[in-house]
Design a protein around this motif. Structure first.
Motif, PDB file in Angstrom:
ATOM      1  N   ALA A 198     -27.825 -65.455  11.677  1.00 58.88           N
ATOM      2  CA  ALA A 198     -27.577 -66.812  12.152  1.00 58.88           C
ATOM      3  C   ALA A 198     -27.995 -67.758  11.036  1.00 58.88           C
ATOM      4  O   ALA A 198     -29.112 -67.668  10.525  1.00 58.88           O
ATOM      5  N   LYS A 256     -39.955 -70.332  13.148  1.00 61.45           N
ATOM      6  CA  LYS A 256     -39.592 -70.426  11.728  1.00 61.45           C
ATOM      7  C   LYS A 256     -40.505 -69.584  10.833  1.00 61.45           C
ATOM      8  O   LYS A 256     -40.122 -69.257   9.714  1.00 61.45           O
ATOM      9  N   ILE A 308     -38.775 -75.847  13.871  1.00 56.36           N
ATOM     10  CA  ILE A 308     -38.171 -75.002  14.895  1.00 56.36           C
ATOM     11  C   ILE A 308     -39.156 -73.882  15.246  1.00 56.36           C
ATOM     12  O   ILE A 308     -39.656 -73.211  14.344  1.00 56.36           O
ATOM     13  N   GLY A 351     -25.758 -74.454   3.784  1.00 58.72           N
ATOM     14  CA  GLY A 351     -25.492 -73.512   4.876  1.00 58.72           C
ATOM     15  C   GLY A 351     -24.152 -72.830   4.705  1.00 58.72           C
ATOM     16  O   GLY A 351     -24.020 -71.621   4.901  1.00 58.72           O
ATOM     17  N   ILE A 358     -28.741 -71.546  10.083  1.00 54.02           N
ATOM     18  CA  ILE A 358     -29.037 -72.855  10.667  1.00 54.02           C
ATOM     19  C   ILE A 358     -28.804 -73.889   9.576  1.00 54.02           C
ATOM     20  O   ILE A 358     -29.448 -73.858   8.529  1.00 54.02           O
ATOM     21  N   GLY A 359     -27.883 -74.785   9.829  1.00 52.02           N
ATOM     22  CA  GLY A 359     -27.516 -75.809   8.856  1.00 52.02           C
ATOM     23  C   GLY A 359     -26.050 -75.685   8.532  1.00 52.02           C
ATOM     24  O   GLY A 359     -25.593 -74.632   8.102  1.00 52.02           O
TER      25      GLY A 359
END
Length: 166
Positions: A102, A79, A76, A110, A104-105
């Motif tokens: 945020a 990152k 991404i 996550g 991610i996952g």
């Protein structure tokens, strides 16, 4: 991974799991049935030599290679930004995290990191043990019906009382 998992609200029982396995491994080690070596690099030739009959009573019958955990890093853009952290940074290395995050996952990790961030206290970075958790507060926060009167064991949404700050 257990050391990271025990930091997640609702998973405090991993403290006991770690204690149990440490005790059991210690017994095996004391009886000469197990040799634990951490942080040791082993080559194939080392394994061959210690697995042969010529190793005598030091012969190793089975090898367990535990290489630890390496998080998958998604491809991404951004990152490598200094504000981007992995779950290991947060859970094991106790990196400071901002107020707006945020994640991610949407898998188990996550979810666990989100739970940790939602329930952590900025001024208390110690790990809670299972006997320090208020079971009634936990059940109330998660909407669990202790009486099992409600279908599925859950309190209807309009009756859930989430404590402030949770």
């Amino acid at each position: 991974q257990f050391n990271m998992a025990k930091r997640i609200p609702g998973k405090e029982e991993f403290h006991e799991t770690i204690r149990y396995f440490k005790t059991q491994l210690g017994k095996l080690q004391k009886d000469g049935k197990l040799d634990i070596q951490l942080g040791v690099e082993v080559s194939y030739s080392d394994m061959e030599a210690k697995s042969s009959d010529s190793a005598g009573d030091r012969k190793i019958d089975k090898w367990i290679i535990a290489t630890g955990v390496d998080p998958r890093i998604p491809n991404i853009p951004g990152k490598d930004h200094p504000n981007v952290l992995s779950y290991i940074d947060v859970l094991r290395n106790r990196a400071k995290v901002g107020q707006k995050v945020a994640v991610i996952g949407a898998g188990g990790i996550g979810f666990d990191v989100s739970e940790y961030l939602l329930h952590r206290e900025d001024n208390d970075d110690r790990d809670k043990k299972a006997d320090e958790v208020d079971v009634d507060e936990f059940l109330e926060c998660w909407g669990v019906d202790k009486s099992n009167k409600e279908r599925g064991g859950l309190i209807p949404d309009n009756q859930i009382n989430i404590p402030k700050g949770k």
